[in-house]
Motif scaffolding. Structure first.
Motif, short mmCIF file in Angstrom:
data_model
loop_
_atom_site.label_atom_id
_atom_site.label_comp_id
_atom_site.label_asym_id
_atom_site.label_seq_id
_atom_site.Cartn_x
_atom_site.Cartn_y
_atom_site.Cartn_z
N LEU A 113 1.13 -1.07 -0.24
CA LEU A 113 -0.15 -0.30 0.02
C LEU A 113 1.00 1.30 0.05
O LEU A 113 0.60 2.39 -0.77
CB LEU A 113 -0.47 -0.19 0.87
N GLY A 114 1.51 1.17 0.60
CA GLY A 114 2.85 2.62 1.01
C GLY A 114 3.51 3.54 -0.66
O GLY A 114 4.03 3.65 -0.59
N ASN A 115 3.63 2.14 -1.89
CA ASN A 115 3.53 2.34 -2.90
C ASN A 115 2.95 3.14 -3.79
O ASN A 115 3.08 3.80 -5.00
CB ASN A 115 4.31 1.23 -3.51
N VAL A 116 1.38 3.39 -3.36
CA VAL A 116 0.40 3.46 -4.10
C VAL A 116 0.01 5.15 -3.25
O VAL A 116 0.09 5.86 -3.90
CB VAL A 116 -0.41 3.19 -4.56
N VAL A 117 -0.81 4.74 -2.04
CA VAL A 117 -0.69 5.79 -0.88
C VAL A 117 0.41 6.62 -1.03
O VAL A 117 1.48 6.38 -0.46
CB VAL A 117 -1.52 5.60 -0.17
N SER A 118 0.01 8.03 -0.55
CA SER A 118 0.74 8.97 0.58
C SER A 118 0.82 8.37 2.15
O SER A 118 1.95 8.18 2.67
CB SER A 118 0.73 10.44 0.12
N SER A 178 -8.98 6.42 3.24
CA SER A 178 -8.50 4.99 2.03
C SER A 178 -7.80 4.07 2.19
O SER A 178 -8.17 2.96 2.54
CB SER A 178 -8.10 5.98 0.58
N ALA A 179 -6.41 3.84 3.07
CA ALA A 179 -5.58 3.13 3.37
C ALA A 179 -6.27 2.72 4.60
O ALA A 179 -5.88 1.28 4.18
CB ALA A 179 -3.74 3.66 3.57
N GLN A 180 -6.86 2.93 5.73
CA GLN A 180 -6.94 2.85 6.58
C GLN A 180 -8.52 1.86 6.29
O GLN A 180 -8.45 0.68 7.04
CB GLN A 180 -7.78 3.12 7.88
N ALA A 181 -9.41 1.86 5.37
CA ALA A 181 -10.03 1.81 5.02
C ALA A 181 -10.17 0.40 4.34
O ALA A 181 -10.72 -0.71 4.60
CB ALA A 181 -11.02 2.68 4.40
N TYR A 227 -11.06 7.29 -1.78
CA TYR A 227 -11.20 8.37 -1.93
C TYR A 227 -10.56 9.50 -2.96
O TYR A 227 -9.33 9.07 -3.23
CB TYR A 227 -11.31 9.12 -0.40
N LYS A 228 -11.04 10.72 -3.62
CA LYS A 228 -10.83 11.54 -5.02
C LYS A 228 -9.85 10.81 -5.76
O LYS A 228 -10.61 9.60 -6.34
CB LYS A 228 -10.37 12.55 -3.62
N SER A 229 -8.36 11.38 -5.40
CA SER A 229 -7.32 10.59 -6.88
C SER A 229 -7.49 9.17 -6.39
O SER A 229 -7.05 8.79 -7.61
CB SER A 229 -6.63 11.65 -6.53
N LYS A 289 -9.00 7.01 -6.87
CA LYS A 289 -10.15 6.51 -7.79
C LYS A 289 -9.65 6.63 -8.83
O LYS A 289 -9.94 4.65 -9.91
CB LYS A 289 -11.56 6.81 -7.51
N LYS A 290 -8.38 7.01 -9.25
CA LYS A 290 -8.04 6.38 -10.69
C LYS A 290 -6.38 5.80 -10.51
O LYS A 290 -6.02 5.13 -11.48
CB LYS A 290 -7.12 7.74 -11.29
N LYS A 291 -6.27 5.23 -9.29
CA LYS A 291 -5.28 4.37 -9.18
C LYS A 291 -5.41 2.82 -8.48
O LYS A 291 -5.25 1.95 -7.78
CB LYS A 291 -4.48 4.53 -8.32
N LEU A 292 -7.09 2.33 -8.83
CA LEU A 292 -7.85 0.79 -8.61
C LEU A 292 -6.73 0.34 -9.17
O LEU A 292 -6.88 -0.68 -8.35
CB LEU A 292 -8.99 0.95 -8.79
N PRO A 293 -6.84 -0.09 -10.04
CA PRO A 293 -5.70 -1.32 -11.09
C PRO A 293 -4.49 -1.43 -9.79
O PRO A 293 -3.86 -2.80 -9.36
CB PRO A 293 -5.36 -0.91 -12.25
N GLU A 294 -4.06 -0.10 -9.96
CA GLU A 294 -2.57 -0.04 -8.79
C GLU A 294 -2.77 -0.68 -7.57
O GLU A 294 -1.74 -1.28 -6.60
CB GLU A 294 -1.69 1.36 -9.17
N LEU A 295 -4.07 -0.06 -6.63
CA LEU A 295 -4.33 -0.76 -5.16
C LEU A 295 -4.80 -2.33 -5.04
O LEU A 295 -4.14 -2.65 -4.54
CB LEU A 295 -5.44 0.33 -5.23
#
Length: 415
Positions: free
Chosen positions: A162-167, A173-176, A197-199, A201-207
């Motif tokens: 997760l740390g590679n995708v979220v700041s 979002s990460a906690q959810a 949430y917010k931006s 949503k554009k990274k769903l494949p990476e998540l």
């Protein structure tokens, strides 16, 4: 020539966990000193007996060493009736091999009667309480950082990236996503879109790729414990901050003045500075004394004309890191060129560490004058301690050296 006796009647106290040994030194008109020692318990009743014993002998001047936290109850009992000098143990330590509790107390009394003991800075009782709470807040912040690191380590071991995708792994979002993972660690095929949430949503494949790991039951249990502990720390820290704000309420004017300085925007940053140095700058003869007390000045270690070290001292283990954090924020901004330019100038010659200490000292010098005069920040405040006295005289040779150091080329007046 004999040393001058400054305190005719004084007391030296050797402090221990279960008892204190007090020695009263009384000097008569002929310069002859007599000593009387007594041992007291550190229970409140024993400390009150110590106070009555001192008052009975008309002894109002007391010197004791600051042993751990054991000196604090003694100080609290004697504070209202006696003038107490609190000394660092290394400045009053007796010679090894000739030490007993009674001799230690007598040695402290002998040093003190000649005024050879430098006392530690002791702010008023309310500032000391504020200092204690602010230092505990700092510890809780460190505990929170440790728990964050432990959680990230668990995710890395389980290959949850997760740390590679979220700041921020502790973001909403990460906690959810993490909560959903912990409900059933074996199932990673759940729908991610309602959880982000917010931006993001554009990274769903990476998540989706980031959460495709393997969390063992043991790691899942550890993650739950870490999250619960972190949330508990947040709650306790919030309660502590309410106490701190209530205790700092009488100092709103001083806090407002400090927050006009560059790098100090948070209420707790300003409170942290006040909790360490207090609000009454009369305790320090000059800004240079304050900087030395805070560990932002070079130490003196010279012998036979050779300087062995010019490192800053180890003092100010709480105020120094706080000022360095403020200094790091200031040098990144162009709003205060007096700090940034000096940082860049020193960094070229001495490196980042020495440059940032110099900027922290500039900032503390400004804070000293702000609190002393009750004025908001301006760019001239940090220069006040560097202005030479009006009646200072120098020779022509010294003036030439100063001019050369400033970059001027010296030429003959007849040329």
């Amino acid at each position: 020539m004999a040393l001058k006796i400054v305190y005719k009647i004084c007391c030296g106290i050797d402090v221990h966990k279960n008892f204190v040994v007090a020695c009263i030194a009384s000097t008569d008109g002929k310069g002859v000193t007599t000593y009387e020692s007594h041992r007291f318990s550190t229970y409140t009743r024993g400390l009150k007996n110590l106070l009555q014993w001192l008052l009975k002998h008309n002894c109002k001047d007391v010197c004791m060493e600051s042993t751990g936290k054991y000196w604090i109850p003694v100080y609290n009992v004697l504070e209202n009736d006696c003038t107490i000098v609190l000394a660092h143990p290394k400045y009053v330590k007796a010679i090894r091999g000739k030490k007993t509790d009674k001799k230690d107390a007598k040695w402290i009394a002998d040093l003190f009667k000649h005024d050879l003991v430098t006392g530690s800075f002791m702010p008023p009782a309310d500032i000391r309480q504020l200092r204690d709470l602010m230092r505990y807040r700092f510890k809780l912040t460190c505990f929170k950082s440790s728990e964050k690191n432990r959680l990230q380590n668990c995710l890395t071991v389980s290959n949850i990236q997760l740390g590679n995708v979220v700041s921020d792994t502790f973001g909403k979002s990460a906690q959810a996503i993490l909560d959903k993972l912990l409900e059933n660690p074996a199932d990673t095929s759940f729908d991610l879109e309602p959880l982000v949430y917010k931006s993001l949503k554009k990274k769903l494949p990476e998540l989706r790729d980031a959460i495709d790991g393997y969390i063992t039951p043991e790691q899942a249990g550890k993650l739950k414990v870490i999250k619960a502990h972190y949330e508990n720390l947040e709650s306790r820290k919030a309660e502590l901050e309410e106490l701190i704000l209530a205790l700092a309420a009488p100092y709103q004017q001083e806090l407002a003045i400090l927050q006009t300085a560059p790098g100090i925007r948070s209420d707790f940053t300003a409170i942290g500075i006040i909790s360490e140095i207090g609000t009454n700058m009369e305790a320090f003869p000059s800004a240079k004394h304050l900087c030395s007390w805070a560990g932002l000045a070079p130490t003196n270690n010279e012998s036979a004309g050779k300087k062995k070290s010019v490192r800053v001292s180890k003092a100010g283990c709480y105020i120094k890191p706080l000022l360095v954090q403020c200094a790091n924020a200031v040098i990144k901004s162009n709003k205060h060129p007096e700090f940034r330019n000096r940082y860049l100038r020193i960094k070229k010659r001495r490196g980042h560490k020495k440059a940032i200490i110099a900027v922290a000292r500039m900032l503390l010098t400004a804070l000293y004058h702000m609190l002393k005069n009750g004025e908001n920040y301006n760019s001239e405040l940090y220069r006040k301690s560097e202005v030479p006295p009006v009646d200072r005289e120098i020779t022509v040779e010294q003036a030439i050296i100063i001019a050369r150091n400033q970059g001027y080329k010296i030429k003959s007046a007849t040329a």
